[in-house]
Write a protein that holds these residues in place. Structure first.
Motif, PDB file in Angstrom:
ATOM      1  N   ASP A 147     -40.692 109.334 -20.607  1.00  0.00           N
ATOM      2  CA  ASP A 147     -41.423 108.179 -20.999  1.00  0.00           C
ATOM      3  C   ASP A 147     -42.818 108.130 -21.572  1.00  0.00           C
ATOM      4  N   ILE A 148     -43.216 107.153 -22.492  1.00  0.00           N
ATOM      5  CA  ILE A 148     -44.475 107.037 -22.818  1.00  0.00           C
ATOM      6  C   ILE A 148     -44.881 105.646 -22.842  1.00  0.00           C
ATOM      7  N   THR A 149     -46.162 105.257 -22.937  1.00  0.00           N
ATOM      8  CA  THR A 149     -46.606 104.035 -22.648  1.00  0.00           C
ATOM      9  C   THR A 149     -47.069 103.356 -23.843  1.00  0.00           C
ATOM     10  N   HIS A 150     -46.834 102.242 -24.296  1.00  0.00           N
ATOM     11  CA  HIS A 150     -47.296 101.543 -25.312  1.00  0.00           C
ATOM     12  C   HIS A 150     -48.491 100.792 -24.678  1.00  0.00           C
ATOM     13  N   VAL A 151     -49.598 100.883 -25.437  1.00  0.00           N
ATOM     14  CA  VAL A 151     -50.886  99.944 -24.899  1.00  0.00           C
ATOM     15  C   VAL A 151     -51.538  99.429 -26.018  1.00  0.00           C
ATOM     16  N   THR A 152     -51.060  97.974 -26.108  1.00  0.00           N
ATOM     17  CA  THR A 152     -51.607  97.086 -27.408  1.00  0.00           C
ATOM     18  C   THR A 152     -52.758  96.039 -26.856  1.00  0.00           C
ATOM     19  N   LYS A 153     -53.107  95.248 -27.576  1.00  0.00           N
ATOM     20  CA  LYS A 153     -53.676  93.844 -26.979  1.00  0.00           C
ATOM     21  C   LYS A 153     -53.140  93.042 -26.166  1.00  0.00           C
ATOM     22  N   GLN A 154     -51.779  93.211 -26.673  1.00  0.00           N
ATOM     23  CA  GLN A 154     -50.738  92.135 -25.908  1.00  0.00           C
ATOM     24  C   GLN A 154     -50.260  92.438 -24.672  1.00  0.00           C
ATOM     25  N   GLU A 155     -49.764  93.823 -24.499  1.00  0.00           N
ATOM     26  CA  GLU A 155     -49.381  94.336 -23.254  1.00  0.00           C
ATOM     27  C   GLU A 155     -49.513  95.599 -23.148  1.00  0.00           C
ATOM     28  N   THR A 156     -49.010  96.029 -21.834  1.00  0.00           N
ATOM     29  CA  THR A 156     -48.992  97.495 -21.752  1.00  0.00           C
ATOM     30  C   THR A 156     -47.432  97.741 -21.018  1.00  0.00           C
ATOM     31  N   LYS A 157     -46.665  98.334 -21.672  1.00  0.00           N
ATOM     32  CA  LYS A 157     -45.403  98.714 -21.269  1.00  0.00           C
ATOM     33  C   LYS A 157     -44.571 100.221 -21.437  1.00  0.00           C
ATOM     34  N   PRO A 158     -43.912 100.602 -20.823  1.00  0.00           N
ATOM     35  CA  PRO A 158     -43.383 101.913 -20.892  1.00  0.00           C
ATOM     36  C   PRO A 158     -42.221 101.763 -21.879  1.00  0.00           C
ATOM     37  N   PHE A 159     -41.759 103.056 -22.768  1.00  0.00           N
ATOM     38  CA  PHE A 159     -40.879 103.193 -23.549  1.00  0.00           C
ATOM     39  C   PHE A 159     -40.298 104.596 -23.370  1.00  0.00           C
ATOM     40  N   THR A 160     -39.060 104.517 -23.101  1.00  0.00           N
ATOM     41  CA  THR A 160     -38.257 105.968 -22.985  1.00  0.00           C
ATOM     42  C   THR A 160     -37.934 106.543 -24.243  1.00  0.00           C
ATOM     43  N   LEU A 161     -38.392 107.793 -24.308  1.00  0.00           N
ATOM     44  CA  LEU A 161     -37.814 108.627 -25.604  1.00  0.00           C
ATOM     45  C   LEU A 161     -36.552 109.206 -25.104  1.00  0.00           C
TER      46      LEU A 161
END
Length: 386
Positions: A197-211
């Motif tokens: 898992d990595i984590t997307h951190v943007t102005k809109q949201e923070t969410k996990p993403f599975t590679l």
């Protein structure tokens, strides 16, 4: 018939590499394949290996080489933050859905490229290193030329393009795979990850993403540690698979397979064949090969060491326990001597024939003795005699 057999026997005797290929009764459905042992570069099997084909995402092997080149030069670091541009975000195909302005570390980007084959991550890294994808691709082609990849031309850094001017061969893919895993074996720590898992951190949201690893052999083939898959409508299904058993590391490249199952089954068939015929001899006895007398130097003797490791790959069932080594050191050497210069060689033989050698090199500098040194030596001898 008799003349035909004589001609055939002659061909086999003068072209042992052909003999290896001929013995392999492999029924492969892919049009272009090759099997290489990585430490020696020995080709164990090939089929239309020099046929130019679209590589799809195995293009990213060269992208990874350039990334690790920059890491080795300390121009970038694993912890550096990489910002995704609008252009990088716009990549289609396989992606990890990076947002414009999103920042991820170099190490995370490497994982996105090698595990999930992220086109967006590849372009983001190309821009981070070279300023633009175009400049990065220029460097890719220069690096390929330096490796002797004579049948390769890249037009992007991820393989998404369908241009006929973006091409390589199974043989060239094996060459760049060998370069990557030999000089940067740490890439295998990433390419052998099944899921992470990595984590997307943007102005809109923070969410996990599975590679999820696109190379299913990592999960299904004993010893597989990577490396890279690829597929497009033009390239069809490709893979460069790396597997290790008993210190033997093999690279199986498949290009143009009709479906994803065939690319993996053909790669597995080649790997099985390679592990079935290969035995590797590695000289682990590296005790000090001795000292050499030096004339006219600040030291009367100099030591030496092995320049590298000796490895011999056998595919013919030879008795590797009968390999003999003879150390041959230079004599009557004169100063100055430089550390790393050749001091002799260790010669390896099997069944009376030389199978290779490793250079022995001086382990320190030995400057030429000057007047003051000679005077000091004379004074030392005088004191000892007194």
């Amino acid at each position: 018939m008799k003349k035909f057999l004589i001609v055939l026997l002659t061909l086999v005797m003068i072209t042992p590499s052909l003999c290896i290929t001929a013995r392999a009764d492999l029924e492969l459905a892919s049009p272009s394949t090759i099997l290489m042992e990585s430490s020696t570069g020995k080709i164990l099997y090939e089929q239309n290996a020099d046929e130019q084909r679209s590589p799809a995402s195995i293009t990213k092997i060269m992208t990874l080489i350039l990334i690790f080149d920059e890491l080795s030069k300390e121009n970038i670091h694993l912890t550096d933050e990489v910002t995704t541009s609008a252009y990088a975000k716009s990549m289609g195909g396989s992606q990890v859905f990076l947002e414009e302005g999103e920042q991820q570390s170099v190490e995370t980007m490497i994982k996105c490229i090698v595990i999930a084959s992220g086109n967006d991550a590849s372009v983001a890294m190309a821009e981070h290193i070279a300023g633009s994808e175009a400049e990065f691709v220029s460097r890719m082609n220069a690096r390929a030329k330096g490796l002797g990849m004579e049948n390769t031309n890249f037009e992007d850094c991820c393989g998404l393009t369908e241009s006929t001017n973006h091409y390589t061969t199974a043989h060239d893919v094996a060459l760049m795979s060998k370069e990557l895993i030999t000089h940067y074996p740490q890439v295998l720590d990433y390419s052998s990850i099944w899921m992470e898992d990595i984590t997307h951190v943007t102005k809109q949201e923070t969410k996990p993403f599975t590679l999820s690893n696109t190379n299913k052999l990592v999960h299904s083939y004993d010893g597989c540690v990577g490396l890279k898959t690829g597929s497009t409508s033009i390239a069809k299904y490709c893979v460069s698979a790396v597997a290790e058993r008993d210190k033997i590391r093999l690279i199986a490249v498949v290009m143009g397979a009709p479906d994803y199952k065939v690319r993996f089954s053909d790669a597995a068939s080649m790997l099985n064949y390679g592990f079935g015929i290969c035995k590797l001899y590695v000289d682990e006895n590296k005790k000090n090969p001795g000292k050499i007398d030096v004339k006219g130097g600040t030291k009367k003797q100099v030591g030496c060491t092995y320049e590298g490791e000796f490895r011999y790959l056998d595919t013919e069932g030879k008795p590797l326990d009968q390999i003999k080594k003879v150390v041959k050191l230079h004599k009557n050497v004169k100063a100055p001597l430089r550390k790393g210069d050749i001091a002799g060689k260790a010669v390896y033989t099997l069944e009376g024939s030389e199978i290779g050698h490793v250079n022995l090199v001086y382990d320190k500098n030995v400057p030429r003795a000057g007047y003051s040194h000679c005077l000091k030596e004379v004074w030392s001898c005088f004191l000892m005699a007194a």
